[in-house]
Enzyme design. Structure first.
Site, PDB file in Angstrom:
ATOM      1  N   SER A 105       1.151   7.491  -3.277  1.00 33.40           N
ATOM      2  CA  SER A 105       2.344   6.648  -3.391  1.00 33.40           C
ATOM      3  C   SER A 105       2.027   5.159  -3.282  1.00 33.40           C
ATOM      4  O   SER A 105       2.835   4.327  -3.695  1.00 33.40           O
ATOM      5  CB  SER A 105       3.376   7.033  -2.328  1.00 33.40           C
ATOM      6  OG  SER A 105       2.787   7.041  -1.040  1.00 33.40           O
ATOM      7  N   ASP A 328       9.375   3.307   7.696  1.00 34.87           N
ATOM      8  CA  ASP A 328       8.265   3.232   6.743  1.00 34.87           C
ATOM      9  C   ASP A 328       7.479   1.944   6.963  1.00 34.87           C
ATOM     10  O   ASP A 328       7.885   0.870   6.530  1.00 34.87           O
ATOM     11  CB  ASP A 328       8.788   3.300   5.308  1.00 34.87           C
ATOM     12  CG  ASP A 328       7.665   3.374   4.280  1.00 34.87           C
ATOM     13  OD1 ASP A 328       6.486   3.249   4.660  1.00 34.87           O
ATOM     14  OD2 ASP A 328       7.981   3.562   3.082  1.00 34.87           O
ATOM     15  N   HIS A 331       4.336   1.899   3.188  1.00 33.87           N
ATOM     16  CA  HIS A 331       4.548   1.364   1.844  1.00 33.87           C
ATOM     17  C   HIS A 331       4.994  -0.097   1.937  1.00 33.87           C
ATOM     18  O   HIS A 331       5.109  -0.650   3.021  1.00 33.87           O
ATOM     19  CB  HIS A 331       5.571   2.216   1.096  1.00 33.87           C
ATOM     20  CG  HIS A 331       5.148   3.643   0.964  1.00 33.87           C
ATOM     21  ND1 HIS A 331       5.597   4.626   1.811  1.00 33.87           N
ATOM     22  CD2 HIS A 331       4.282   4.238   0.102  1.00 33.87           C
ATOM     23  CE1 HIS A 331       5.038   5.787   1.486  1.00 33.87           C
ATOM     24  NE2 HIS A 331       4.237   5.577   0.460  1.00 33.87           N
TER      25      HIS A 331
END
Length: 350
Positions: A105, A328, A331
């Site tokens: 990702s 998160d 990311h």
């Protein structure tokens, strides 16, 4: 455009690039040593207005992030300046060519950044987005360019056998998808320490030996060695540019940047100052560098670890997939840090 018209266009374009390049980014400059500085001309694009295709997990402003300072930072190498990204020049350089990001990702993060940087520079250019299996393709049809993403979190194969899901450290059948691509940007690391329900394999196979588990750094090294052998056997440097994205860091422990009360990246609004990250560089970077040194084919190292470590403010935190339960710090928001990865990629191509 006839031959001579195209020839004149190419010569003029090259001269303009040389003029723009002189005194800015240099081929002998270390793009990866430097610091972050405020630049009011940033961000390079308005993600919310220009790129509706950016996925929710990276769309921090759409998800309600109230601060904007994180979008105003520019990476400044210590000994030079990066040439500002030109989407028009990039599209011309890769006319009728293919680009593929291969990885997890974090590769998707960089892929979405690049497609938005290009689309926002030529918003009237036609494009299509398609997905087949694990490969997503963003096509700029007016230029004949395909910018692809192959989701492959380990680079080596995970196959289902009678005993269960097997991570094969010396098998890379997925490489058939990478052949014939004009530029490849690889990445793996994010998944190597996953355990429990998040671990997508049941056994590891090395040669003829099947193990329930092994040291993850050693497994990572074995997989990279297999990938390196694939590069040696399958890449023609006259036809394909190869990059490795490097190790993208997470920020879940404030003691690593001398803020012990910070349990994560949440509410972080400024980078670490200076050019040194207090917590040091992850061991995985040394492993990766050792593998790259032994590959005889040219692989350019997009060494984004340090500059990303400094950006504790650049993650979605609670403004990613959903607040307040999802955190998160792995990311990156778009606009944001992956745009700099692509700016450096652009300078390395030049």
């Amino acid at each position: 455009m006839g031959f001579w018209g195209y020839y004149v266009f190419t010569v003029i374009n090259t001269l303009l690039m040389v003029i723009a390049y002189k005194g800015n980014a240099r081929s002998d400059c270390d793009f990866f040593s430097g610091s972050w500085v405020i630049d009011d001309s940033y961000p390079l694009y308005n993600a919310s207005a220009a790129c509706s295709f950016i996925e929710r997990e990276f769309s921090c402003q759409k998800n309600g992030r109230p601060d904007f300072l994180y979008t105003k930072y520019r990476w400044k190498p210590s000994a030079c300046d990066l040439q500002r990204f030109s989407g028009v020049n990039f599209l011309e350089r890769f006319r009728n060519k293919s680009i593929m990001f291969v990885g997890d990702s974090l590769s998707r993060n960089q892929w979405q950044s690049l497609t938005c940087m290009l689309h926002s520079s030529m918003p009237t250019a036609k494009y299509t987005i398609a997905r087949e299996g694990d490969v997503s393709t963003f096509s700029f049809t007016d230029y004949g360019i395909k910018v692809m993403l192959d989701r492959n979190v380990y680079l080596v194969d995970v196959v289902r056998e009678k005993i269960g899901r097997v991570l094969k450290l010396d098998s890379i059948e997925a490489g058939k998808l990478w052949k014939g691509i004009d530029m490849l940007i690889f990445n793996t690391w994010h998944w190597w320490n996953r355990r429990g329900p998040a671990q997508p394999w049941d056994y590891i196979k090395v040669g003829n030996e099947i193990r329930k588990d092994m040291d993850r750094i050693l497994a990572f090294k074995e997989a990279l060695t297999t990938w390196g052998s694939w590069v040696e056997s399958n890449i023609d440097p006259t036809k394909t540019l190869v990059f490795f994205q490097g190790i993208s860091p997470s920020h879940y422990n404030g003691t690593q940047w001398n803020e012990p009360r910070a349990k994560s990246c949440v509410r972080q609004q400024q980078p670490v100052s200076g050019s040194i990250f207090p917590g040091g560089i992850p061991l995985a970077v040394d492993v990766l560098k050792s593998i790259l040194r032994n590959i005889t084919k040219p692989v350019k190292f997009l060494d984004i670890t340090l500059l990303s470590l400094l950006r504790k403010d650049g993650h979605p935190s609670i403004y990613g997939l959903g607040r307040p339960t999802r955190m998160d710090c792995s990311h990156w928001c778009l606009t944001g840090v992956p745009d700099t990865w692509n700016e450096i990629l652009y300078n390395m191509i030049l």
